[in-house]
Design a protein around this motif. Sequence first.
Motif, mmCIF file in Angstrom:
data_model
loop_
_atom_site.group_PDB
_atom_site.id
_atom_site.type_symbol
_atom_site.label_atom_id
_atom_site.label_comp_id
_atom_site.label_asym_id
_atom_site.label_seq_id
_atom_site.Cartn_x
_atom_site.Cartn_y
_atom_site.Cartn_z
ATOM 1 N N TRP A 319 65.003 16.316 106.186
ATOM 2 C CA TRP A 319 65.800 16.231 104.955
ATOM 3 C C TRP A 319 66.433 17.593 104.646
ATOM 4 C CZ3 TRP A 319 67.184 11.681 103.828
ATOM 5 C CH2 TRP A 319 66.342 10.616 104.148
ATOM 6 N N SER A 322 67.928 17.744 100.959
ATOM 7 C CA SER A 322 67.109 17.551 99.762
ATOM 8 C C SER A 322 67.259 18.760 98.865
ATOM 9 C CB SER A 322 65.642 17.361 100.156
ATOM 10 O OG SER A 322 65.156 18.545 100.740
ATOM 11 N N PRO A 524 67.308 12.533 92.916
ATOM 12 C CA PRO A 524 66.641 11.763 93.978
ATOM 13 C C PRO A 524 66.513 10.296 93.589
ATOM 14 C CG PRO A 524 65.041 13.055 92.752
ATOM 15 C CD PRO A 524 66.398 13.501 92.278
ATOM 16 N N VAL A 556 60.238 5.247 98.546
ATOM 17 C CA VAL A 556 61.644 5.420 98.168
ATOM 18 C C VAL A 556 62.508 4.329 98.792
ATOM 19 C CG1 VAL A 556 63.600 7.004 98.236
ATOM 20 C CG2 VAL A 556 61.283 7.898 97.959
ATOM 21 N N ARG A 566 60.317 4.837 104.092
ATOM 22 C CA ARG A 566 60.668 6.166 103.567
ATOM 23 C C ARG A 566 59.858 6.447 102.305
ATOM 24 N NH1 ARG A 566 66.608 7.512 101.184
ATOM 25 N NH2 ARG A 566 66.193 9.599 100.334
ATOM 26 N N ARG A 568 58.046 9.703 99.518
ATOM 27 C CA ARG A 568 58.247 11.026 98.919
ATOM 28 C C ARG A 568 56.939 11.516 98.322
ATOM 29 N NH1 ARG A 568 61.702 10.448 94.086
ATOM 30 N NH2 ARG A 568 63.402 10.163 95.562
ATOM 31 N N ARG A 569 56.672 12.788 98.522
ATOM 32 C CA ARG A 569 55.521 13.420 97.883
ATOM 33 C C ARG A 569 55.897 13.868 96.482
ATOM 34 N NH1 ARG A 569 54.150 15.937 102.991
ATOM 35 N NH2 ARG A 569 52.172 15.064 103.759
ATOM 36 N N GLY A 572 58.424 16.685 96.212
ATOM 37 C CA GLY A 572 59.802 16.414 96.582
ATOM 38 C C GLY A 572 60.027 16.201 98.057
ATOM 39 N N ASP A 573 59.064 16.496 98.924
ATOM 40 C CA ASP A 573 59.241 16.296 100.359
ATOM 41 C C ASP A 573 59.357 14.805 100.659
ATOM 42 O OD1 ASP A 573 59.080 18.966 100.659
ATOM 43 O OD2 ASP A 573 56.981 19.004 101.340
ATOM 44 N N GLU A 574 60.339 14.446 101.474
ATOM 45 C CA GLU A 574 60.569 13.065 101.849
ATOM 46 C C GLU A 574 60.581 12.924 103.365
ATOM 47 O OE1 GLU A 574 63.963 11.339 100.067
ATOM 48 O OE2 GLU A 574 63.325 11.729 98.006
#
Length: 588
Positions: A319, A322, A524, A556, A566, A568-569, A572-574
């Motif tokens: 990403w 992001s 997001p 997500v 997909r 997301r943590r 914000g990490d996806e």
Amino acid sequence: MDWGTELWDQYDTIEKHTQTGLELVEKYVKFVKERTEIEQNYAKQLRNLSKKYNQKRSSKDEPECRLSSYQSFLDILNEMNDYAGQRELIAENLMMNICIDLTKYLQELKQERKTYLMEAKRAQQSLESTYKQLDSSKKRFEREWREAERAAQHAEKTDLDINATKADVEKAKQQAHFKAQTAEESKNDYASQLQKYNKEQNQFYFNDIPLVFNKLQDLDERRIRKLAQGYILFSDTEKQVMPIIGKCLEGITKAGANVNEKNDAMIVIEQNKSGFERPGDVEFEDYSQGINRASSDSSLGTPKGPMDLLGRNKGKNFWLFSRKSKLSSTLTPDASPPNGSHSPKFGRDPLSYCLKEINKTVKPRISSFKTLRRSKFTPDKTMPTVTEDFGHLPPEQRRKRLQQKLEEISKELQKEVDQSEALGKMKDVYEKNPQMGDPATLASQISQTSQNIDRLKGEMSKYENWLTEAGARGDSTRYKTYTFNDNGAHDALSADGAHSDESPPDPSQPIYAEFDDDFEDEEPAAPIGRCTAMYSFPGASEGTIAMKEGEVLAVVEEDKGDGWTRVRRNNGDEGYIPTSYVSITLNK
């Protein structure tokens, strides 16, 4: 017509017939008992069969549960379970209304029959006794009469004898007269016994035996009538439950009619549709024209395949666009906006950069399904630790459990507050009217109630903080917390638990905001659910994200049929993870 008139001389036949009739009742009772056992075994087997195929499975974990054919099958199993209950009811009614009732009635008939047969035997014995007396008197009369004849002949012979003395003649005459008198008495006694016997015989054959035989006839008719009722009950017992059995069968028919093949097909499409376009034709690459291989590899043409992309991009962050990546990207304030001039993002090799961007939009693929299957069944089996704040649960489940806990605490706190108010009123009454009670006796209860209220308020505050924390992780969730004022009144307070998981944008970045909007949204995508990792995943491929067993992630984008989801943590990490590695709960 009755037995006493028509069968007056068939005592043995009647005795045998009535015994055979009772044996028939016993045989029928035994038959019904065996039928009852069959019904019970049948019902038991039906219940076990329904239980075997009606394994409780959550619709969240089993996508096929949404299919009408699956739901109809579950309905059929439930109807068969109800059907088994009706077979059990048949067995119970057969046992109670036929077996037990007929067995009791049979014992009564046996005792009654025994009584009637004893009456007949007594009458027979009495007649036989009278006949013996008659026969005895008859033989005595015969004997005395012969002796009287002999005595008369002897007297006559003596009278004619010239040698006999007068005394001998007189003695012979007296003896003959005595014998004749005794014979006459025997004759009268015989006549009397004969008259008595004839009277008793008439009573026996015209009154006593007909009465007993008629009673036996009535007994046999009642036995047959009761047995006939048992035959009818055998059928009526099943007829009584036929309406319910019919409803069960109608339910099975309805379940079959409820199957909608078109709807099931659409559900399968919705669950498994990937959304990708069909692959286009592979372009011909003419190596004979001396094309630079390096530039061919970095061209903007169609990639050879997703595995080549994964190979070239392996080890890089998927990403790039992001918000987190934006803050650490190669963009600098000195770069010029994308108004026709090149952005620093393109660097020295714009074609290579564009190819990388294309690669970033392609979902990762699993190189080998067999490898995934092997890794799926050899995970670390460590289970998450259960915590008081329900942190081991997925966020949505955690919020629900925290809200449930808050409701329980609020109800318990309301009870304590009500009790405190009641104790306070009682104390006031005792203070104003000492004769009704001592206020000091309520001190311990008031103190204990106050401690309970303080403890519950503390727990409520603790769970409210946890609920705020849980509600703040995700899309704008609004929740309610329950508090009590000093008077114990119950208030409902609303709070907006939503906030962005990412830091606010850096003021130094807006120069290239317009350029960034070409690749991603400013905000997001809102999570559509939660998932809990059942197994660990290293996330070594480009575009994937690592996860540990028990970790909770926000969903997500759903699996489009390629086996990847997909997520997301919270930071914000996806990235993408294998769908089979997680348990997904979508928001309703």
